[in-house]
Design an enzyme around this catalytic site. Sequence first.
Site, PDB file in Angstrom:
ATOM      1  CB  SER A 224      -0.914   0.009   1.228  1.00  0.00           C
ATOM      2  OG  SER A 224      -0.166   0.307   2.390  1.00  0.00           O
TER       3      SER A 224
ATOM      4  CB  SER B 254      -0.609   3.974   4.234  1.00  0.00           C
ATOM      5  OG  SER B 254      -1.093   2.646   4.288  1.00  0.00           O
ATOM      6  CB  CYS B 255       2.367   0.238   5.336  1.00  0.00           C
ATOM      7  SG  CYS B 255       3.518  -0.907   6.129  1.00  0.00           S
ATOM      8  N   GLY B 256       5.071   0.380   3.355  1.00  0.00           N
ATOM      9  CA  GLY B 256       5.870  -0.324   2.363  1.00  0.00           C
ATOM     10  C   GLY B 256       6.107  -1.774   2.685  1.00  0.00           C
TER      11      GLY B 256
END
Length: 282
Positions: free
Chosen positions: A113, A115-117
């Site tokens: 995503s 928002s987060c890798g």
Amino acid sequence: MVRVTQRRRVTRLTAGGDVRERADVLAGEEPLEVRVNGRALSVTMRTPGDDFDLVVGFLHGEGMLAGWADVAQIDYRSGIGADGLRDYNVVDLTLADGVTPPDPSLERHVYTSSSCGVCGTASIDAVRREGVHDLGVDATTYPVAQLLSLPDRLRERQLVFDRTGGVHAAGLFLPTDGGLDLACVREDVGRHNAVDKVVGWALREHGMPLRGAVLQVSGRASFELVQKAAMAGVPVLSAVSAPSSLAARLAEEVGMTLVGFNRGSSLNVYTGRYRVVPDGEA
């Protein structure tokens, strides 16, 4: 075709009963497939723009690239859509001769995503791997007032945020005789992508380690951001919001100064307090 921003008609409603149609500008968000030596490695959601820096910064943070000399070629050549036209959502990086390709077991055949890798085992191990820059040898100090000025200096360069209000930013401040120079600003819907874009630029234009540098980010400080900064040899990570507990633990372990809630007239120093000098003592 991918775009940094896109326009869309929206309906605005208020508590007082006002209803209005108007145009709004949204930050672009598109998938980017990363290929190394022609083999798919990862797909991430990002704001288009500075894609090559994003890929280089990502691979550096994963411990796959030590410097720009490790890159033989990077381009969009393998991205051809079903219509036969160029697809700018696929970046293919070819490693230089002698550079070890990534382990196929590390391939991420899933979307990560914006928002987060998805910090995987490779990322965690890379921080402690032999060859990571020793931040403890960087004894650069910074007056409080200097650090407090960084969020506003970064905000002045957040052009996509001005139009959309929907992206994170990362700014790399490099030391000069007169203080700190804002050398590179990158924006993205993903905070980790913004940092990767900055690191990729630095790897290409400046080289590592980034001694005396400060990485200022517009949001919170996560484990991933500390990891990426540490891999680049950045001694100070400053955020306008809070760090996570794991971010603080890793920052302490690698000898990084971690600053949070850097806004207005005060900031919190969570680790590496010796680098931050009260203004009266500067």
